[in-house]
Motif scaffolding. Structure first.
Motif, PDB file in Angstrom:
ATOM      1  N   GLU A 183      10.953  -3.800 -19.485  1.00  0.00           N
ATOM      2  CA  GLU A 183      11.063  -2.842 -18.577  1.00  0.00           C
ATOM      3  C   GLU A 183       9.437  -3.193 -17.422  1.00  0.00           C
ATOM      4  O   GLU A 183       8.794  -3.903 -17.954  1.00  0.00           O
ATOM      5  N   ILE A 184       9.643  -3.226 -16.072  1.00  0.00           N
ATOM      6  CA  ILE A 184       8.609  -4.586 -15.477  1.00  0.00           C
ATOM      7  C   ILE A 184       8.006  -2.947 -14.259  1.00  0.00           C
ATOM      8  O   ILE A 184       8.896  -2.385 -13.936  1.00  0.00           O
ATOM      9  N   THR A 185       6.778  -2.705 -14.056  1.00  0.00           N
ATOM     10  CA  THR A 185       5.915  -1.175 -13.868  1.00  0.00           C
ATOM     11  C   THR A 185       5.780  -2.642 -11.907  1.00  0.00           C
ATOM     12  O   THR A 185       5.578  -3.322 -12.154  1.00  0.00           O
ATOM     13  N   ILE A 186       5.922  -1.691 -10.713  1.00  0.00           N
ATOM     14  CA  ILE A 186       6.650  -2.055  -9.649  1.00  0.00           C
ATOM     15  C   ILE A 186       5.932  -1.332  -9.009  1.00  0.00           C
ATOM     16  O   ILE A 186       6.179   0.357  -8.900  1.00  0.00           O
ATOM     17  N   PRO A 187       5.380  -1.597  -7.203  1.00  0.00           N
ATOM     18  CA  PRO A 187       4.968  -0.176  -6.887  1.00  0.00           C
ATOM     19  C   PRO A 187       5.521   0.614  -5.972  1.00  0.00           C
ATOM     20  O   PRO A 187       4.875   1.472  -5.366  1.00  0.00           O
ATOM     21  N   GLY A 188       6.476   0.391  -5.916  1.00  0.00           N
ATOM     22  CA  GLY A 188       7.318   1.389  -5.312  1.00  0.00           C
ATOM     23  C   GLY A 188       7.437   1.059  -4.224  1.00  0.00           C
ATOM     24  O   GLY A 188       7.930   1.630  -2.881  1.00  0.00           O
ATOM     25  N   THR A 189       6.725  -0.110  -3.239  1.00  0.00           N
ATOM     26  CA  THR A 189       7.157  -0.599  -1.906  1.00  0.00           C
ATOM     27  C   THR A 189       8.065  -1.695  -1.955  1.00  0.00           C
ATOM     28  O   THR A 189       8.489  -1.994  -2.754  1.00  0.00           O
ATOM     29  N   PRO A 190       8.492  -2.148  -0.606  1.00  0.00           N
ATOM     30  CA  PRO A 190       9.524  -3.173  -0.235  1.00  0.00           C
ATOM     31  C   PRO A 190       8.928  -4.311  -1.319  1.00  0.00           C
ATOM     32  O   PRO A 190       7.821  -4.399  -1.493  1.00  0.00           O
ATOM     33  N   LEU A 191       9.721  -4.625  -1.963  1.00  0.00           N
ATOM     34  CA  LEU A 191       9.313  -6.627  -2.854  1.00  0.00           C
ATOM     35  C   LEU A 191      10.459  -7.743  -1.570  1.00  0.00           C
ATOM     36  O   LEU A 191      11.528  -7.523  -1.196  1.00  0.00           O
ATOM     37  N   LYS A 192       9.543  -8.381  -2.255  1.00  0.00           N
ATOM     38  CA  LYS A 192      10.683  -9.677  -0.820  1.00  0.00           C
ATOM     39  C   LYS A 192       9.832 -11.105  -2.189  1.00  0.00           C
ATOM     40  O   LYS A 192       9.218 -10.864  -2.803  1.00  0.00           O
TER      41      LYS A 192
END
Length: 132
Positions: free
Chosen positions: A24-33
């Motif tokens: 499981e990875i925590t991500i910011p909820g914004t678009p990613l690239k």
């Protein structure tokens, strides 16, 4: 006109009995690239978020599987499963784009217009896989 929703391939959904095989990875909820300088670094648009995946398919998996607003993502620990999911999704996206281009070319007889319309379909369907 309503929003298009295009389901992500089965390989990106996780059966409940396989949860322990996932990271499981925590991500910011914004678009990613992908970072332009690396094939393994995933970033947010303003670079406030940075995550280095184990390998290029891992980075692509994160980009393909995430949704805007999502704060956590699960990625298989098995590199083969990641590679298979990424390869399948990229093939799937390419097939859709090829079919669109062929149909648009057939009806418009204009390669530039067919290409423009195909890019619009790619955006509307949120096909994230890009040609290398």
């Amino acid at each position: 006109m309503g929003e298009f929703y295009f389901p992500i391939l089965e390989e990106f959904s996780i059966p409940l009995d396989r949860e322990k095989e996932m990271l499981e990875i925590t991500i910011p909820g914004t678009p990613l690239k992908l970072d332009l300088n690396s094939q393994t670094v995933v970033i947010s648009p303003r670079r406030h978020f940075r995550y280095e995946a184990k390998n290029p398919p891992g980075a692509k998996y994160i980009i393909y599987a995430h949704k805007i607003g999502q704060k956590k993502i699960k990625i298989p620990k098995d590199n083969r499963a990641v590679f298979k999911a990424v390869t399948s999704y990229e093939k799937y996206c390419q097939e859709i784009k090829d079919q669109c281009f062929t149909l648009f070319l057939k009806y418009t007889n204009d390669e530039d217009m067919a290409e423009l319309l195909t890019k619009e379909v790619e955006q509307k369907l949120d096909l994230r896989a890009k040609r290398n």
